[in-house]
Design a protein around this motif. Structure first.
Motif, PDB file in Angstrom:
ATOM      1  N   GLY A   1      -6.045  -1.033  62.216  1.00 42.75           N
ATOM      2  CA  GLY A   1      -5.233  -1.377  61.060  1.00 42.75           C
ATOM      3  C   GLY A   1      -4.988  -0.184  60.153  1.00 42.75           C
ATOM      4  N   GLU A   2      -4.266  -0.449  59.054  1.00 45.90           N
ATOM      5  CA  GLU A   2      -3.888   0.628  58.142  1.00 45.90           C
ATOM      6  C   GLU A   2      -5.103   1.312  57.514  1.00 45.90           C
ATOM      7  OE1 GLU A   2      -1.209  -1.042  55.323  1.00 45.90           O
ATOM      8  OE2 GLU A   2       0.441  -1.285  56.759  1.00 45.90           O
ATOM      9  N   GLU A   3      -6.078   0.518  57.109  1.00 41.60           N
ATOM     10  CA  GLU A   3      -7.253   1.091  56.440  1.00 41.60           C
ATOM     11  C   GLU A   3      -8.033   2.021  57.373  1.00 41.60           C
ATOM     12  OE1 GLU A   3     -11.304  -0.411  54.085  1.00 41.60           O
ATOM     13  OE2 GLU A   3      -9.710  -1.846  54.605  1.00 41.60           O
ATOM     14  N   GLU A   4      -8.227   1.597  58.613  1.00 40.85           N
ATOM     15  CA  GLU A   4      -8.984   2.403  59.575  1.00 40.85           C
ATOM     16  C   GLU A   4      -8.228   3.670  59.958  1.00 40.85           C
ATOM     17  OE1 GLU A   4     -11.463   1.724  63.764  1.00 40.85           O
ATOM     18  OE2 GLU A   4     -10.227   0.111  62.901  1.00 40.85           O
ATOM     19  N   LEU A   5      -6.911   3.534  60.153  1.00 40.51           N
ATOM     20  CA  LEU A   5      -6.104   4.703  60.515  1.00 40.51           C
ATOM     21  C   LEU A   5      -6.019   5.691  59.350  1.00 40.51           C
ATOM     22  CD1 LEU A   5      -3.205   3.021  62.525  1.00 40.51           C
ATOM     23  CD2 LEU A   5      -4.989   4.510  63.419  1.00 40.51           C
ATOM     24  N   ALA A   6      -5.877   5.169  58.138  1.00 41.24           N
ATOM     25  CA  ALA A   6      -5.831   6.052  56.968  1.00 41.24           C
ATOM     26  C   ALA A   6      -7.129   6.840  56.847  1.00 41.24           C
ATOM     27  CB  ALA A   6      -5.571   5.232  55.711  1.00 41.24           C
ATOM     28  N   LYS A   7      -8.249   6.193  57.124  1.00 42.00           N
ATOM     29  CA  LYS A   7      -9.548   6.864  57.058  1.00 42.00           C
ATOM     30  C   LYS A   7      -9.630   7.977  58.101  1.00 42.00           C
ATOM     31  CE  LYS A   7     -14.520   5.862  57.165  1.00 42.00           C
ATOM     32  NZ  LYS A   7     -15.557   4.789  57.338  1.00 42.00           N
ATOM     33  N   ALA A   8      -9.126   7.703  59.315  1.00 41.96           N
ATOM     34  CA  ALA A   8      -9.159   8.707  60.384  1.00 41.96           C
ATOM     35  C   ALA A   8      -8.253   9.889  60.052  1.00 41.96           C
ATOM     36  CB  ALA A   8      -8.739   8.064  61.707  1.00 41.96           C
ATOM     37  N   ILE A   9      -7.080   9.606  59.487  1.00 36.69           N
ATOM     38  CA  ILE A   9      -6.142  10.675  59.137  1.00 36.69           C
ATOM     39  C   ILE A   9      -6.694  11.528  58.001  1.00 36.69           C
ATOM     40  CG2 ILE A   9      -3.845  11.135  58.179  1.00 36.69           C
ATOM     41  CD1 ILE A   9      -2.885   8.600  59.660  1.00 36.69           C
ATOM     42  N   ARG A  10      -7.288  10.879  57.031  1.00 39.52           N
ATOM     43  CA  ARG A  10      -7.879  11.625  55.900  1.00 39.52           C
ATOM     44  C   ARG A  10      -8.977  12.563  56.410  1.00 39.52           C
ATOM     45  NH1 ARG A  10      -9.198  11.784  50.626  1.00 39.52           N
ATOM     46  NH2 ARG A  10      -7.639  10.261  50.013  1.00 39.52           N
ATOM     47  N   ALA A  11      -9.828  12.050  57.307  1.00 38.30           N
ATOM     48  CA  ALA A  11     -10.916  12.875  57.833  1.00 38.30           C
ATOM     49  C   ALA A  11     -10.372  14.066  58.617  1.00 38.30           C
ATOM     50  CB  ALA A  11     -11.827  12.022  58.709  1.00 38.30           C
ATOM     51  N   LYS A  12      -9.320  13.830  59.401  1.00 38.49           N
ATOM     52  CA  LYS A  12      -8.756  14.906  60.216  1.00 38.49           C
ATOM     53  C   LYS A  12      -8.019  15.931  59.361  1.00 38.49           C
ATOM     54  CE  LYS A  12      -8.854  15.007  64.091  1.00 38.49           C
ATOM     55  NZ  LYS A  12      -9.770  15.721  65.028  1.00 38.49           N
ATOM     56  N   SER A  13      -7.405  15.487  58.264  1.00 41.66           N
ATOM     57  CA  SER A  13      -6.625  16.401  57.420  1.00 41.66           C
ATOM     58  C   SER A  13      -7.504  17.306  56.572  1.00 41.66           C
ATOM     59  CB  SER A  13      -5.688  15.605  56.514  1.00 41.66           C
ATOM     60  OG  SER A  13      -6.428  14.841  55.571  1.00 41.66           O
ATOM     61  N   GLY A  14      -8.706  16.833  56.218  1.00 37.90           N
ATOM     62  CA  GLY A  14      -9.617  17.631  55.414  1.00 37.90           C
ATOM     63  C   GLY A  14      -9.265  17.687  53.943  1.00 37.90           C
ATOM     64  N   VAL A  15      -8.429  16.783  53.445  1.00 43.73           N
ATOM     65  CA  VAL A  15      -8.069  16.800  52.028  1.00 43.73           C
ATOM     66  C   VAL A  15      -9.243  16.289  51.192  1.00 43.73           C
ATOM     67  CG1 VAL A  15      -5.604  16.534  52.448  1.00 43.73           C
ATOM     68  CG2 VAL A  15      -7.030  14.502  52.201  1.00 43.73           C
ATOM     69  N   GLY A  16      -9.260  16.656  49.919  1.00 50.07           N
ATOM     70  CA  GLY A  16     -10.341  16.259  49.034  1.00 50.07           C
ATOM     71  C   GLY A  16     -10.131  14.904  48.408  1.00 50.07           C
ATOM     72  N   ASP A  17     -11.053  14.553  47.507  1.00 51.72           N
ATOM     73  CA  ASP A  17     -10.997  13.245  46.848  1.00 51.72           C
ATOM     74  C   ASP A  17      -9.840  13.127  45.866  1.00 51.72           C
ATOM     75  OD1 ASP A  17     -13.241  12.470  48.231  1.00 51.72           O
ATOM     76  OD2 ASP A  17     -14.642  13.065  46.638  1.00 51.72           O
ATOM     77  N   GLU A  18      -9.216  14.275  45.544  1.00 48.76           N
ATOM     78  CA  GLU A  18      -8.104  14.220  44.594  1.00 48.76           C
ATOM     79  C   GLU A  18      -6.846  13.601  45.213  1.00 48.76           C
ATOM     80  OE1 GLU A  18      -7.291  17.877  46.952  1.00 48.76           O
ATOM     81  OE2 GLU A  18      -9.084  16.910  46.103  1.00 48.76           O
ATOM     82  N   VAL A  19      -6.859  13.448  46.542  1.00 51.49           N
ATOM     83  CA  VAL A  19      -5.703  12.864  47.236  1.00 51.49           C
ATOM     84  C   VAL A  19      -5.992  11.404  47.576  1.00 51.49           C
ATOM     85  CG1 VAL A  19      -4.252  12.947  49.285  1.00 51.49           C
ATOM     86  CG2 VAL A  19      -4.987  15.074  48.205  1.00 51.49           C
ATOM     87  N   ARG A  20      -5.108  10.519  47.147  1.00 50.68           N
ATOM     88  CA  ARG A  20      -5.184   9.107  47.512  1.00 50.68           C
ATOM     89  C   ARG A  20      -4.079   8.831  48.531  1.00 50.68           C
ATOM     90  NH1 ARG A  20      -5.780   5.425  42.171  1.00 50.68           N
ATOM     91  NH2 ARG A  20      -3.535   5.864  42.155  1.00 50.68           N
ATOM     92  N   LEU A  21      -4.471   8.332  49.680  1.00 47.70           N
ATOM     93  CA  LEU A  21      -3.542   8.173  50.796  1.00 47.70           C
ATOM     94  C   LEU A  21      -3.130   6.715  50.963  1.00 47.70           C
ATOM     95  CD1 LEU A  21      -2.076   9.454  53.203  1.00 47.70           C
ATOM     96  CD2 LEU A  21      -4.175   9.124  54.556  1.00 47.70           C
ATOM     97  N   PHE A  22      -1.810   6.477  51.054  1.00 47.40           N
ATOM     98  CA  PHE A  22      -1.259   5.142  51.257  1.00 47.40           C
ATOM     99  C   PHE A  22      -0.320   5.199  52.466  1.00 47.40           C
ATOM    100  CE2 PHE A  22      -2.168   5.701  46.786  1.00 47.40           C
ATOM    101  CZ  PHE A  22      -2.852   4.548  46.435  1.00 47.40           C
ATOM    102  N   ILE A  23      -0.663   4.475  53.526  1.00 45.40           N
ATOM    103  CA  ILE A  23       0.195   4.479  54.711  1.00 45.40           C
ATOM    104  C   ILE A  23       0.641   3.060  55.037  1.00 45.40           C
ATOM    105  CG2 ILE A  23      -1.030   6.492  55.626  1.00 45.40           C
ATOM    106  CD1 ILE A  23      -2.243   4.611  57.752  1.00 45.40           C
ATOM    107  N   GLU A  24       1.749   2.992  55.745  1.00 42.19           N
ATOM    108  CA  GLU A  24       2.255   1.710  56.251  1.00 42.19           C
ATOM    109  C   GLU A  24       2.535   1.866  57.744  1.00 42.19           C
ATOM    110  OE1 GLU A  24       6.010  -1.345  55.545  1.00 42.19           O
ATOM    111  OE2 GLU A  24       5.302  -0.084  53.893  1.00 42.19           O
ATOM    112  N   ILE A  25       2.050   0.920  58.520  1.00 42.47           N
ATOM    113  CA  ILE A  25       2.153   1.025  59.976  1.00 42.47           C
ATOM    114  C   ILE A  25       3.536   0.533  60.446  1.00 42.47           C
ATOM    115  CG2 ILE A  25       1.202   0.293  62.182  1.00 42.47           C
ATOM    116  CD1 ILE A  25      -0.603   2.120  60.580  1.00 42.47           C
ATOM    117  N   ASP A  26       4.174   1.369  61.266  1.00 42.07           N
ATOM    118  CA  ASP A  26       5.429   1.009  61.932  1.00 42.07           C
ATOM    119  C   ASP A  26       5.234   1.135  63.432  1.00 42.07           C
ATOM    120  OD1 ASP A  26       6.895   0.371  59.743  1.00 42.07           O
ATOM    121  OD2 ASP A  26       7.950   2.280  59.597  1.00 42.07           O
ATOM    122  N   HIS A  27       6.119   0.476  64.186  1.00 38.51           N
ATOM    123  CA  HIS A  27       6.126   0.608  65.637  1.00 38.51           C
ATOM    124  C   HIS A  27       7.493   1.118  66.086  1.00 38.51           C
ATOM    125  CE1 HIS A  27       2.232  -1.248  66.057  1.00 38.51           C
ATOM    126  NE2 HIS A  27       2.628  -2.276  65.314  1.00 38.51           N
TER     127      HIS A  27
END
Length: 389
Positions: free
Chosen positions: A359-385
């Motif tokens: 889901g969106e929450e799990e994917l956002a967590k994986a992308i945040r970890a891979k990107s290496g951005v800090g806590d100052e960035v809040r990530l909001f994604i929406e899943i499309d196919h």
């Protein structure tokens, strides 16, 4: 001959997008089908009774059912040409699909009855009185049914009619089935073994397969099958020709009939342009697409900051992270950065294959970890196919 008949009876028959023309063509072919199928039923049933052949009689009843289907087709075309109204704002063209579904069900029932009678004849064989008149009727039936298959396919494709194509499929299965009955009629006296019941069983199998094939296509259309990639590509190119459009994505098409197609698309534009200028240009391309293709398209505008340093910086970071996780099967669009005093909000749509179950929450967590951005960035994604472009 059929083409000549349509030209004579249907005014403006070349206008394949006209509901009235499609309905008239369907009615003409329906009446032709009623006459041909009724004549085949009478001839084959009388011969079947005369020579005591269950497979010929079953084949005759199949033709009678086809005549009934032709009557239903005529009614369906009459209903499908009705314009949109308050209760049905998208028109009535899906009546064709619904009727095609009932044709498929009728074919399946016929297959069951034929199989039941054939099994009975296998266990209780009866001698068949060979007559050359039966052979002549069966050969004539094969030729007529193959001709019906050809003209229904031709005009079904020309007028994009699922119902005519369903009739073509039915005629094709009839041709194969009658060919089997002919082989049984010719071979049984030669090998001194009654093939009648066995061939009737084979005919029922062919009927069942035709019903399955038809119902599968109809149900797929009713459920909302994926749009034609060529149409998606054509619409995208037309939108890209608009001078204010930078990129196009999320092109979706919803069909309510051959001439009732509605589309939505997202177009990226320079955020610095005048809103009135952008609206005017987008409105013009929507009208142009409607005039040229008949598709009612609604274009959503996504403003982008082309020369914003922060947007480019974060876009690069997350683009690399997404590629590292999903490769070329993943993509992002609608990328937007909203800076605040103590944090930065990053928004984008993530395009992933249907096989991706996270889901969106799990994917956002994986992308945040891979990107290496800090806590100052809040990530909001929406899943499309990847339905569209």
């Amino acid at each position: 001959m059929i083409g000549f008949l349509i030209k004579k009876l249907v005014k403006n028959s070349g206008d394949t997008r006209s509901l009235a023309v499609r309905a008239k063509v369907g009615k003409v072919l329906g009446y032709v089908g009623i006459v041909l199928n009724t004549l085949l039923f009478v001839a084959k049933y009388l011969i079947g009774v005369l020579v005591n052949s269950i497979s010929i009689q079953a084949d005759a009843i199949n033709n009678l059912t086809d005549a009934g289907s032709n009557i239903v087709s005529i009614i369906s075309f009459r209903l499908a040409e009705k314009p949109a109204d308050q209760d049905h704002p998208y028109g009535h063209e899906r009546t064709e699909l619904i009727t095609s579904m009932f044709v498929g069900i009728a074919i399946a029932i016929l297959g069951f009855e034929t199989a039941k009678d054939s099994v009975h004849r296998i266990f209780h064989p009866e001698a068949i009185d060979f007559q050359w008149s039966a052979v002549a009727v069966l050969v004539l039936s094969i030729l007529v049914k193959f001709w019906m298959y050809l003209y229904n396919t031709r005009f079904g494709k020309r007028y994009n009619s699922s119902l005519l194509l369903a009739n073509a499929m039915d005629s094709k299965s009839d041709t194969i089935g009658t060919l089997g009955v002919l082989i049984s009629t010719l071979l049984s006296p030669v090998i001194h073994f009654q093939l009648d019941g066995y061939m009737g069983l084979i005919v029922s199998g062919i009927i069942f397969y035709s019903a399955y094939d038809l119902l599968k296509d109809v149900m797929s259309a009713l459920l909302g099958k994926a749009p034609d990639p060529n149409l998606i590509y054509a619409l995208s190119n037309q939108i890209l020709e608009c001078p204010v459009v930078i990129a196009v994505h999320d092109v979706l098409i919803h069909s309510y009939g051959p001439n009732q197609n509605y589309a939505t698309a997202h177009a990226e534009v320079d955020a610095r342009q005048s809103l009135l200028d952008v609206h005017s240009a987008i409105d013009q391309v929507e009208r142009q697409i409607k005039e040229e293709t008949g598709v009612n398209v609604s274009i959503h505008v996504d403003p982008v900051l082309l020369d914003d340093k922060m947007t480019r910086q974060y876009h690069t970071v997350f683009d690399q992270a997404v590629f590292a996780l999903g490769g070329r099967d993943w993509d992002i669009h609608d990328f937007r950065v909203d800076p605040h005093k103590d944090h930065v909000d990053v928004f984008f749509d993530l395009v992933v294959p249907y096989a991706e179950t996270r889901g969106e929450e799990e994917l956002a967590k994986a992308i945040r970890a891979k990107s290496g951005v800090g806590d100052e960035v809040r990530l909001f994604i929406e899943i499309d196919h990847p339905i569209g472009v």
